[in-house]
Design a protein around this motif. Structure first.
Motif, PDB file in Angstrom:
ATOM      1  N   GLU A  40       0.845  -1.204   0.000  1.00 22.19           N
ATOM      2  CA  GLU A  40       0.000   0.000   0.000  1.00 22.19           C
ATOM      3  C   GLU A  40       0.878   1.251   0.000  1.00 22.19           C
ATOM      4  N   TYR A  41       1.996   1.210   0.733  1.00 19.15           N
ATOM      5  CA  TYR A  41       2.926   2.352   0.711  1.00 19.15           C
ATOM      6  C   TYR A  41       3.531   2.506  -0.691  1.00 19.15           C
ATOM      7  N   ALA A  42       3.789   1.365  -1.346  1.00 18.03           N
ATOM      8  CA  ALA A  42       4.364   1.389  -2.697  1.00 18.03           C
ATOM      9  C   ALA A  42       3.378   2.015  -3.684  1.00 18.03           C
ATOM     10  N   VAL A  43       2.101   1.604  -3.602  1.00 14.01           N
ATOM     11  CA  VAL A  43       1.077   2.150  -4.507  1.00 14.01           C
ATOM     12  C   VAL A  43       0.934   3.658  -4.269  1.00 14.01           C
ATOM     13  N   GLU A  44       0.868   4.053  -2.999  1.00 12.57           N
ATOM     14  CA  GLU A  44       0.698   5.477  -2.676  1.00 12.57           C
ATOM     15  C   GLU A  44       1.864   6.308  -3.221  1.00 12.57           C
ATOM     16  N   GLU A  45       3.082   5.814  -3.045  1.00 11.16           N
ATOM     17  CA  GLU A  45       4.243   6.586  -3.508  1.00 11.16           C
ATOM     18  C   GLU A  45       4.254   6.671  -5.039  1.00 11.16           C
ATOM     19  N   ALA A  46       3.795   5.615  -5.687  1.00 10.34           N
ATOM     20  CA  ALA A  46       3.707   5.636  -7.153  1.00 10.34           C
ATOM     21  C   ALA A  46       2.712   6.712  -7.597  1.00 10.34           C
ATOM     22  N   ILE A  47       1.585   6.792  -6.912  1.00 10.03           N
ATOM     23  CA  ILE A  47       0.562   7.788  -7.283  1.00 10.03           C
ATOM     24  C   ILE A  47       1.113   9.203  -7.090  1.00 10.03           C
ATOM     25  N   LYS A  48       1.768   9.430  -5.955  1.00  8.64           N
ATOM     26  CA  LYS A  48       2.337  10.764  -5.706  1.00  8.64           C
ATOM     27  C   LYS A  48       3.394  11.123  -6.753  1.00  8.64           C
ATOM     28  N   THR A  49       4.207  10.125  -7.122  1.00 11.88           N
ATOM     29  CA  THR A  49       5.276  10.369  -8.099  1.00 11.88           C
ATOM     30  C   THR A  49       4.679  10.651  -9.481  1.00 11.88           C
ATOM     31  N   ARG A  50       3.653   9.871  -9.851  1.00 10.07           N
ATOM     32  CA  ARG A  50       2.999  10.109 -11.141  1.00 10.07           C
ATOM     33  C   ARG A  50       2.413  11.527 -11.177  1.00 10.07           C
ATOM     34  N   ASP A  51       1.720  11.893 -10.103  1.00  8.51           N
ATOM     35  CA  ASP A  51       1.046  13.191 -10.101  1.00  8.51           C
ATOM     36  C   ASP A  51       2.036  14.347 -10.144  1.00  8.51           C
ATOM     37  N   ALA A  52       3.254  14.114  -9.629  1.00 10.74           N
ATOM     38  CA  ALA A  52       4.275  15.173  -9.642  1.00 10.74           C
ATOM     39  C   ALA A  52       5.021  15.223 -10.975  1.00 10.74           C
ATOM     40  N   ASN A  53       4.818  14.216 -11.813  1.00 13.01           N
ATOM     41  CA  ASN A  53       5.517  14.140 -13.102  1.00 13.01           C
ATOM     42  C   ASN A  53       4.490  13.939 -14.218  1.00 13.01           C
ATOM     43  N   PRO A  54       3.860  15.020 -14.699  1.00 20.77           N
ATOM     44  CA  PRO A  54       2.758  14.907 -15.658  1.00 20.77           C
ATOM     45  C   PRO A  54       3.121  14.027 -16.854  1.00 20.77           C
ATOM     46  N   GLY A  55       2.123  13.266 -17.314  1.00 22.89           N
ATOM     47  CA  GLY A  55       2.341  12.364 -18.442  1.00 22.89           C
ATOM     48  C   GLY A  55       2.788  10.977 -18.006  1.00 22.89           C
ATOM     49  N   SER A  56       2.936  10.770 -16.700  1.00 27.47           N
ATOM     50  CA  SER A  56       3.401   9.467 -16.198  1.00 27.47           C
ATOM     51  C   SER A  56       2.242   8.479 -16.085  1.00 27.47           C
ATOM     52  N   GLN A  57       2.589   7.207 -16.042  1.00 33.39           N
ATOM     53  CA  GLN A  57       1.578   6.146 -15.935  1.00 33.39           C
ATOM     54  C   GLN A  57       2.014   5.080 -14.940  1.00 33.39           C
ATOM     55  N   ILE A  58       1.043   4.551 -14.203  1.00 34.33           N
ATOM     56  CA  ILE A  58       1.344   3.495 -13.221  1.00 34.33           C
ATOM     57  C   ILE A  58       0.748   2.162 -13.670  1.00 34.33           C
ATOM     58  N   HIS A  59       1.604   1.138 -13.750  1.00 34.14           N
ATOM     59  CA  HIS A  59       1.150  -0.224 -14.033  1.00 34.14           C
ATOM     60  C   HIS A  59       1.329  -1.038 -12.762  1.00 34.14           C
ATOM     61  N   VAL A  60       0.247  -1.593 -12.237  1.00 35.62           N
ATOM     62  CA  VAL A  60       0.393  -2.490 -11.084  1.00 35.62           C
ATOM     63  C   VAL A  60       0.398  -3.913 -11.598  1.00 35.62           C
ATOM     64  N   ILE A  61       1.215  -4.738 -10.961  1.00 31.39           N
ATOM     65  CA  ILE A  61       1.344  -6.120 -11.424  1.00 31.39           C
ATOM     66  C   ILE A  61       1.366  -7.051 -10.218  1.00 31.39           C
ATOM     67  N   SER A  62       0.702  -8.201 -10.363  1.00 32.97           N
ATOM     68  CA  SER A  62       0.677  -9.160  -9.268  1.00 32.97           C
ATOM     69  C   SER A  62       0.726 -10.566  -9.849  1.00 32.97           C
ATOM     70  N   LEU A  63       1.279 -11.494  -9.083  1.00 29.18           N
ATOM     71  CA  LEU A  63       1.415 -12.880  -9.525  1.00 29.18           C
ATOM     72  C   LEU A  63       0.717 -13.785  -8.519  1.00 29.18           C
ATOM     73  N   GLY A  64      -0.035 -14.744  -9.044  1.00 31.56           N
ATOM     74  CA  GLY A  64      -0.731 -15.699  -8.172  1.00 31.56           C
ATOM     75  C   GLY A  64      -1.963 -16.216  -8.881  1.00 31.56           C
ATOM     76  N   PRO A  65      -2.785 -17.012  -8.165  1.00 35.07           N
ATOM     77  CA  PRO A  65      -4.024 -17.508  -8.766  1.00 35.07           C
ATOM     78  C   PRO A  65      -4.896 -16.314  -9.167  1.00 35.07           C
ATOM     79  N   LYS A  66      -5.193 -16.215 -10.488  1.00 36.61           N
ATOM     80  CA  LYS A  66      -5.776 -14.953 -10.952  1.00 36.61           C
ATOM     81  C   LYS A  66      -7.164 -14.687 -10.388  1.00 36.61           C
ATOM     82  N   VAL A  67      -7.908 -15.763 -10.103  1.00 40.82           N
ATOM     83  CA  VAL A  67      -9.266 -15.536  -9.599  1.00 40.82           C
ATOM     84  C   VAL A  67      -9.285 -14.677  -8.340  1.00 40.82           C
ATOM     85  N   ARG A  68      -8.255 -14.817  -7.513  1.00 38.40           N
ATOM     86  CA  ARG A  68      -8.295 -14.004  -6.302  1.00 38.40           C
ATOM     87  C   ARG A  68      -7.353 -12.799  -6.336  1.00 38.40           C
ATOM     88  N   VAL A  69      -6.167 -12.910  -6.972  1.00 39.91           N
ATOM     89  CA  VAL A  69      -5.241 -11.769  -6.877  1.00 39.91           C
ATOM     90  C   VAL A  69      -5.749 -10.543  -7.644  1.00 39.91           C
TER      91      VAL A  69
END
Lengths: 258, 326
Positions: A40-69
């Motif tokens: 959650e700290y990682a996601v929040e820092e990514a959002i703050k960094t994107r917002d401070a650098n216009p034109g940026s994009q955040i891709h979140v990625i996760s690995l595991g059984p797809k039905v739940r992750v």
């Protein structure tokens, strides 16, 4: 900037753990799954960094059984991430194969300027996948980060080390950052964010498509067992001075820890 | 014969350079094996600590004594560690689940197409491999980790879990110096010193922790006094960290530090599940709380119900008397 956030779905701390009868894993029945708190700290820092650098994009990625992750990926989208990718894989794939698959997936998306992870996942407490991803991508990393800034292709972070000391570390982007508490206060998903996240298409990848085989795992967990029951607490009563005296005597003569 | 490489760490906290207790625990553990034993020491303290290693039956000691290694830089450490591994060619590399070990080992393991097991509490040595027992889910269960086709097995053990023995004697190891590379992508700009000279919580053998029951930040002084007498490190619950009474590096529990000392004294801590997640592996737990129904008592070995403002000073005095007689 292109920012990646690697997140892991973990059993909530409140979950009462039950072991399967053959001791090969946890009984999944009754487990409440949540996003790893450090992610959650990682996601929040990514959002703050994107917002401070216009034109940026955040891709979140996760690995595991797809039905739940995908649920944790939708939580990240609802917080404000732009795109989400799930790498469909069996539960508890080892850290080596997980890191290799995530590194391949990130490469497949063209790589990122900054990759955020949580400093560790609270289930196995291993603190390894981030550093391994950085090694596979041949980029620098710093973990246990409580302060982050990005300027002109340089990442400057504070890493918490032993005894309350901190190292100020500068890395050339692309770089991987392992987020710790203190970095920020993660936002709650807004209602419009949750609605939008529900409709978002999550990109699905398979291990085989990334050229990863389960046989590449380096570690296997066996012999799951609950810890032995602790003897019940010995209560010490009386006046404070008598309590203190009895406690010290028990620690010395019975528990033998002095 | 199978070979093991030990990653050892030094401290100069007491004013003189010594191996950390956790490194002595690793040296003690590997005496149980008939394997060839080698070790690695980094930083300007390395040569001073080498003398202490003469009686541990090591056949080689790899040393990089460059002062730039006094600060942990993942890039330079990984390079010098990889060089030692290429020279030593061990089957197993053993280190401590410390700040440095946890950061360094996974990266180097990936470099060698190998896996890593961290937070080990016991080793089972068989043939040329090792199985590691470790806690999972904040100690709510235990598992055994086995390596599968990993050319080198990287293992990190928790401090205060392996029995210490006296050095068995033997001849001094042959010292092999390692090269040093200039980092290209990672620069340590500054070290900001911490406020405490005590052992880090994760390495401390005795911890005194405080929670909301202390009522205000200034009352942590009571715990500092108790900690000074016991040689303990002072920790805290999340509630008081979030309230800003003490810094985050003192937090024990989920989103703080996981600790497993021989003695953990919880003062005015009710025992929220997030706190228990970080300390339930402690050998002996003492709980001092005014509320007899506080959940902390379910995890405690010894419980004291009462006014901590009376009990803690009495306890400090009692420890002072008892420990003076030793």
């Amino acid at each position: 900037m292109k920012i990646f956030v690697c997140i892991k779905q973990v059993a909530d701390t409140e979950t009462k753990v039950k072991v399967l009868p053959d001791r090969t894993g946890l009984d999944p029945a009754g487990v409440k799954w949540v996003m790893n708190p450090y992610d959650e700290y990682a996601v929040e820092e990514a959002i703050k960094t994107r917002d401070a650098n216009p034109g940026s994009q955040i891709h979140v990625i996760s690995l595991g059984p797809k039905v739940r992750v995908v649920e944790s990926l939708r939580t990240a989208l609802a917080m404000g991430a732009d795109e989400a990718i799930v790498v469909n894989a069996p539960d508890s794939l080892d850290n080596f194969a997980t890191a290799k698959a995530l590194a391949k997936a990130i490469e497949g998306e063209g790589g990122g300027d900054v990759i955020f992870c949580g400093k560790l996942a609270i289930d196995d407490n291993s603190s390894s996948v981030g550093q391994m991803i950085a090694e596979f991508l041949k980029i620098p990393h710093t973990t246990v980060v409580s302060k982050f800034s990005y300027k002109d292709g340089n990442v400057i972070v504070e890493r918490d080390i032993e005894g309350g000391a901190k190292e100020v570390v500068e890395m050339k982007a692309p770089a991987l950052v392992g987020a710790s508490k203190g970095l920020n206060l993660p936002r709650y998903a807004s209602l419009p964010g949750i609605m939008k996240a529900k409709k978002k298409t999550i990109k699905e990848l398979e291990l085989a498509g990334l050229g990863i085989e389960e046989s590449e795992q380096k570690v296997r967990w066996t012999e799951y067992q609950l810890p032995p029951d602790k003897p019940s607490v010995k209560m010490i009563s009386g006046e404070p001075i008598a309590q203190a005296s009895e406690l010290v005597q028990l620690l010395r003569d019975e528990a033998k820890v002095l | 014969m199978a070979k093991i490489l030990l990653y050892l760490e030094t401290t100069a906290a007491s004013g003189k350079v010594q191996l950390k207790r956790s490194s002595l625990e690793l040296l003690s553990e590997v005496q149980r094996t008939g394997w060839t034993k080698e070790a690695l020491l980094l930083g300007s303290h390395a040569e001073a600590a080498a003398a202490e290693l003469s009686a541990w039956g090591l056949s080689a000691l790899y040393v990089a004594g460059d002062a730039s290694l006094d600060l942990y830089n993942p890039e330079t450490y990984a390079a010098v560690f990889a060089e030692a591994l290429e020279k030593s060619k061990p089957q197993v590399v053993l280190g401590t689940s410390s700040s440095t070990g946890r950061d360094l080992f996974p990266r180097v393991a990936a470099h060698f197409q190998s896996g890593v097991i961290s937070d080990g509490v016991a080793c089972e040595w068989t043939g040329d491999t090792v199985k590691i027992r470790k806690p999972m889910y904040s100690g709510k269960c235990f598992v055994t980790g086995e390596f599968l086709n990993a050319p080198v097995k990287f293992v990190l053990m928790r401090p205060n879990q392996l029995a210490l023995i006296a050095a068995p004697g033997g001849s001094a190891p042959q010292i092999q110096k390692l090269g040093m590379q200039t980092p290209l992508k990672t620069v340590i700009k500054e070290l900001v010193k911490g406020t405490s000279e005590k052992l880090d919580l994760t390495e401390a053998n005795v911890i005194v922790s405080g929670g909301r029951g202390l009522k205000e930040a200034a009352n942590f002084k009571l715990l500092q006094d108790l900690g000074d007498v016991l040689g303990a490190t002072v920790g805290a619950s999340r509630a008081v960290v979030d309230a800003g009474w003490v810094p985050h590096n003192m937090q024990v529990g989920q989103t703080g530090k996981t600790v497993a000392p021989s003695l953990y004294i919880a003062v005015g801590i009710s025992g929220a599940i997030q706190h228990l997640a970080g300390m339930s592996g402690s050998k002996v737990i003492v709980a001092i709380n005014s509320d007899a129904n506080a959940p902390i008592f379910q995890k405690a070995t010894y419980g004291v119900v009462g006014d901590l403002f009376q009990i803690v000073p009495a306890l400090t005095e009692e420890f002072r008397k008892t420990l003076a007689h030793h």
